[in-house]
Design a protein around this motif. Structure first.
Motif, PDB file in Angstrom:
ATOM      1  N   MET A  70       0.827  -1.207   0.000  1.00 44.96           N
ATOM      2  CA  MET A  70       0.000   0.000   0.000  1.00 44.96           C
ATOM      3  C   MET A  70       0.860   1.256   0.000  1.00 44.96           C
ATOM      4  O   MET A  70       1.919   1.316   0.619  1.00 44.96           O
ATOM      5  CB  MET A  70      -0.920   0.016   1.211  1.00 44.96           C
ATOM      6  CG  MET A  70      -0.203   0.086   2.535  1.00 44.96           C
ATOM      7  SD  MET A  70      -1.351  -0.004   3.887  1.00 44.96           S
ATOM      8  CE  MET A  70      -0.206  -0.161   5.269  1.00 44.96           C
ATOM      9  N   PRO A  71       0.404   2.307  -0.694  1.00 44.92           N
ATOM     10  CA  PRO A  71       1.143   3.575  -0.726  1.00 44.92           C
ATOM     11  C   PRO A  71       1.102   4.260   0.640  1.00 44.92           C
ATOM     12  O   PRO A  71       0.069   4.280   1.307  1.00 44.92           O
ATOM     13  CB  PRO A  71       0.382   4.408  -1.774  1.00 44.92           C
ATOM     14  CG  PRO A  71      -0.452   3.424  -2.531  1.00 44.92           C
ATOM     15  CD  PRO A  71      -0.761   2.308  -1.585  1.00 44.92           C
ATOM     16  N   ILE A  72       2.222   4.826   1.035  1.00 43.70           N
ATOM     17  CA  ILE A  72       2.312   5.487   2.333  1.00 43.70           C
ATOM     18  C   ILE A  72       1.332   6.657   2.428  1.00 43.70           C
ATOM     19  O   ILE A  72       0.678   6.861   3.453  1.00 43.70           O
ATOM     20  CB  ILE A  72       3.754   5.961   2.592  1.00 43.70           C
ATOM     21  CG1 ILE A  72       4.661   4.763   2.918  1.00 43.70           C
ATOM     22  CG2 ILE A  72       3.811   6.959   3.740  1.00 43.70           C
ATOM     23  CD1 ILE A  72       4.353   4.110   4.236  1.00 43.70           C
ATOM     24  N   PHE A  73       1.230   7.452   1.334  1.00 44.23           N
ATOM     25  CA  PHE A  73       0.380   8.639   1.412  1.00 44.23           C
ATOM     26  C   PHE A  73      -1.088   8.245   1.612  1.00 44.23           C
ATOM     27  O   PHE A  73      -1.828   8.914   2.341  1.00 44.23           O
ATOM     28  CB  PHE A  73       0.539   9.502   0.155  1.00 44.23           C
ATOM     29  CG  PHE A  73       0.052   8.875  -1.116  1.00 44.23           C
ATOM     30  CD1 PHE A  73      -1.273   8.996  -1.506  1.00 44.23           C
ATOM     31  CD2 PHE A  73       0.917   8.155  -1.924  1.00 44.23           C
ATOM     32  CE1 PHE A  73      -1.720   8.413  -2.685  1.00 44.23           C
ATOM     33  CE2 PHE A  73       0.482   7.572  -3.106  1.00 44.23           C
ATOM     34  CZ  PHE A  73      -0.843   7.703  -3.483  1.00 44.23           C
ATOM     35  N   TRP A  74      -1.522   7.129   0.990  1.00 44.45           N
ATOM     36  CA  TRP A  74      -2.908   6.683   1.156  1.00 44.45           C
ATOM     37  C   TRP A  74      -3.137   6.182   2.576  1.00 44.45           C
ATOM     38  O   TRP A  74      -4.134   6.536   3.221  1.00 44.45           O
ATOM     39  CB  TRP A  74      -3.221   5.581   0.148  1.00 44.45           C
ATOM     40  CG  TRP A  74      -4.595   4.992   0.313  1.00 44.45           C
ATOM     41  CD1 TRP A  74      -5.766   5.470  -0.200  1.00 44.45           C
ATOM     42  CD2 TRP A  74      -4.930   3.827   1.082  1.00 44.45           C
ATOM     43  NE1 TRP A  74      -6.814   4.673   0.189  1.00 44.45           N
ATOM     44  CE2 TRP A  74      -6.342   3.658   0.978  1.00 44.45           C
ATOM     45  CE3 TRP A  74      -4.190   2.920   1.841  1.00 44.45           C
ATOM     46  CZ2 TRP A  74      -7.001   2.611   1.611  1.00 44.45           C
ATOM     47  CZ3 TRP A  74      -4.853   1.879   2.478  1.00 44.45           C
ATOM     48  CH2 TRP A  74      -6.243   1.732   2.356  1.00 44.45           C
ATOM     49  N   PHE A  75      -2.221   5.362   3.066  1.00 40.58           N
ATOM     50  CA  PHE A  75      -2.366   4.796   4.413  1.00 40.58           C
ATOM     51  C   PHE A  75      -2.345   5.907   5.461  1.00 40.58           C
ATOM     52  O   PHE A  75      -3.127   5.894   6.417  1.00 40.58           O
ATOM     53  CB  PHE A  75      -1.251   3.794   4.669  1.00 40.58           C
ATOM     54  CG  PHE A  75      -1.402   3.038   5.962  1.00 40.58           C
ATOM     55  CD1 PHE A  75      -2.513   2.251   6.205  1.00 40.58           C
ATOM     56  CD2 PHE A  75      -0.430   3.122   6.949  1.00 40.58           C
ATOM     57  CE1 PHE A  75      -2.658   1.554   7.400  1.00 40.58           C
ATOM     58  CE2 PHE A  75      -0.562   2.432   8.140  1.00 40.58           C
ATOM     59  CZ  PHE A  75      -1.682   1.648   8.363  1.00 40.58           C
TER      60      PHE A  75
ATOM     61  N   VAL B  81       3.826   5.578  13.202  1.00 41.86           N
ATOM     62  CA  VAL B  81       3.178   4.327  12.811  1.00 41.86           C
ATOM     63  C   VAL B  81       3.004   4.272  11.300  1.00 41.86           C
ATOM     64  O   VAL B  81       3.231   3.232  10.663  1.00 41.86           O
ATOM     65  CB  VAL B  81       1.822   4.178  13.530  1.00 41.86           C
ATOM     66  CG1 VAL B  81       1.021   3.015  12.942  1.00 41.86           C
ATOM     67  CG2 VAL B  81       2.031   3.967  15.019  1.00 41.86           C
ATOM     68  N   THR B  82       2.616   5.398  10.706  1.00 44.85           N
ATOM     69  CA  THR B  82       2.444   5.453   9.250  1.00 44.85           C
ATOM     70  C   THR B  82       3.749   5.138   8.535  1.00 44.85           C
ATOM     71  O   THR B  82       3.782   4.310   7.616  1.00 44.85           O
ATOM     72  CB  THR B  82       1.947   6.848   8.826  1.00 44.85           C
ATOM     73  OG1 THR B  82       0.704   7.122   9.466  1.00 44.85           O
ATOM     74  CG2 THR B  82       1.775   6.924   7.326  1.00 44.85           C
TER      75      THR B  82
ATOM     76  N   THR C  26       5.228  11.550   4.485  1.00 41.02           N
ATOM     77  CA  THR C  26       4.709  11.528   5.854  1.00 41.02           C
ATOM     78  C   THR C  26       4.785  12.910   6.485  1.00 41.02           C
ATOM     79  O   THR C  26       3.841  13.362   7.144  1.00 41.02           O
ATOM     80  CB  THR C  26       5.487  10.515   6.711  1.00 41.02           C
ATOM     81  OG1 THR C  26       5.453   9.234   6.078  1.00 41.02           O
ATOM     82  CG2 THR C  26       4.893  10.399   8.102  1.00 41.02           C
ATOM     83  N   GLU C  27       5.908  13.596   6.291  1.00 40.82           N
ATOM     84  CA  GLU C  27       6.050  14.940   6.848  1.00 40.82           C
ATOM     85  C   GLU C  27       5.056  15.913   6.208  1.00 40.82           C
ATOM     86  O   GLU C  27       4.550  16.819   6.875  1.00 40.82           O
ATOM     87  CB  GLU C  27       7.480  15.434   6.649  1.00 40.82           C
ATOM     88  CG  GLU C  27       8.491  14.705   7.511  1.00 40.82           C
ATOM     89  CD  GLU C  27       9.917  15.159   7.264  1.00 40.82           C
ATOM     90  OE1 GLU C  27      10.822  14.661   7.954  1.00 40.82           O
ATOM     91  OE2 GLU C  27      10.130  16.011   6.378  1.00 40.82           O
ATOM     92  N   THR C  28       4.786  15.718   4.939  1.00 42.88           N
ATOM     93  CA  THR C  28       3.835  16.595   4.258  1.00 42.88           C
ATOM     94  C   THR C  28       2.411  16.355   4.750  1.00 42.88           C
ATOM     95  O   THR C  28       1.658  17.296   5.015  1.00 42.88           O
ATOM     96  CB  THR C  28       3.908  16.382   2.732  1.00 42.88           C
ATOM     97  OG1 THR C  28       5.247  16.626   2.279  1.00 42.88           O
ATOM     98  CG2 THR C  28       2.972  17.317   2.009  1.00 42.88           C
ATOM     99  N   ILE C  29       2.033  15.072   4.880  1.00 48.58           N
ATOM    100  CA  ILE C  29       0.667  14.731   5.320  1.00 48.58           C
ATOM    101  C   ILE C  29       0.402  15.245   6.730  1.00 48.58           C
ATOM    102  O   ILE C  29      -0.665  15.799   7.017  1.00 48.58           O
ATOM    103  CB  ILE C  29       0.454  13.209   5.255  1.00 48.58           C
ATOM    104  CG1 ILE C  29       0.458  12.734   3.799  1.00 48.58           C
ATOM    105  CG2 ILE C  29      -0.842  12.808   5.941  1.00 48.58           C
ATOM    106  CD1 ILE C  29       0.492  11.239   3.658  1.00 48.58           C
TER     107      ILE C  29
END
Length: 334
Positions: free
Chosen positions: A142-147, A206-207, A277-280
């Motif tokens: 799974m893509p990190i940005f989606w998760f 966690v992400t 992750t930092e952006t999200i």
């Protein structure tokens, strides 16, 4: 050993030169004019020409690169075009945030992944093994940005268990000592502040830990299964040693090198791959700084950040290689 370290450090220099060339050329291939971005739509032709000359953008690309390389050798990456601070200083200010996120993610991935890998190897073929392998396949795929967005919607927006982003509540930031909110809160001696820092860090960590956790689990399972077939392991079982002692003293010791290798590689990859992750989660780390700098065509910051992360990646790999001699003394023998 000294000769080996010298060779790896020489490789570090070669890698950094290669990275600097790739980043420098890529930044100059991006569309747009830095001078136009800085001066705005109402800039005059004379003003644009004067700023290009001031920044050295009117020189041939190879001349600009040689000037950049000369400054890099002395630790001078130039000044940020946006903040006018030293480019490396901007990177060093943002780096503790990325380091904290990376170390927390790797700690979660290792603390969960290694035991899961051992248990699935011991109980291979069971429903537990099948369930864990299915989950790790999901984690790798799974893509990190989606998760990250799904976790953010569920635990922050719907359940309200964690904050939506940032490092700390506004007005509750600890005095900056290391730049890492959790450690600075602990140094400030405020348990409530430290809990808030952990609370804000938990969901991003966690992400980011999902992919390395899956890889560490799979590698550990594979290596433990392979090491369990060694003759000395069968001998240990025949002598009547408990399964726990056989696993801890004989199997894991032989499986340690591949496990340490994948953990070390994940550390380097996490340092360089925390951008999404930092952006999200709105974390002011190096990844977010690099994205903002690329969008604003801030050459010095992008180049300083890329070289800094590349150097860390190679140094982490060097430390992993040196740890082999500790885990297996036979490697250090001539």
């Amino acid at each position: 050993m000294a000769q080996y370290i010298a060779q790896r450090l020489l490789q570090l220099v070669i890698v950094l030169i290669g990275v600097s060339m790739v980043v420098f050329i890529a930044m100059h291939l991006l569309p747009g004019d830095v001078a136009q971005l800085l001066l705005g739509d109402h800039a005059t032709t004379q003003g644009l020409a004067r700023l290009r000359a001031q920044l050295g953008l009117d020189q041939p690309v190879w001349v600009q690169y040689l000037r950049f390389l000369e400054g890099t050798l002395t630790g001078d990456f130039g000044s940020s075009l946006q903040t006018n601070h030293a480019a490396l200083d901007d990177v060093l200010v943002a780096f503790p945030v990325t380091l904290q996120l990376t170390m927390a993610s790797l700690a979660i991935a290792s603390a969960v992944g290694v035991p899961l890998g051992v248990l699935t190897a011991v109980w291979q073929g069971t429903r537990f093994d099948a369930a864990v392998m299915t989950l790790t396949l999901f984690g790798v795929s799974m893509p990190i940005f989606w998760f990250g967005l799904m976790l953010l919607i569920l635990f922050a927006a719907v359940l309200g268990w964690v904050p939506t982003g940032g490092l700390m509540p506004i007005g509750m930031e600890p005095p900056r000592v290391t730049g890492m909110s959790v450690l600075d809160s602990i140094l400030a001696g405020d348990p409530a502040m430290a809990w808030q820092a952990i609370h804000y860090l938990l969901l991003p960590a966690v992400t980011l830990a999902t992919v390395p956790l899956a890889l560490i689990t799979r590698i550990t399972r594979s290596e433990v299964m392979a090491a369990s077939l060694f003759d000395h392991v069968r001998t240990a079982r025949a002598k009547g040693l408990t399964s726990r002692r056989v696993i801890l003293r004989h199997v894991l010791r032989n499986a340690a090198i591949p496990i340490v290798t994948v953990i070390g590689l994940q550390l380097g990859l996490l340092l360089s791959g925390a951008v999404l992750t930092e952006t999200i989660f709105a974390l002011p780390g190096v990844g977010r700084l690099m994205v903002d700098s690329i969008l604003s065509r801030d050459y010095p910051v992008v180049q300083a950040g890329a070289l800094f992360i590349a150097a860390l990646f190679v140094l982490v790999n060097l430390m992993v290689d040196l740890s082999y001699a500790i885990l297996d003394p036979r490697i250090a023998r001539p």
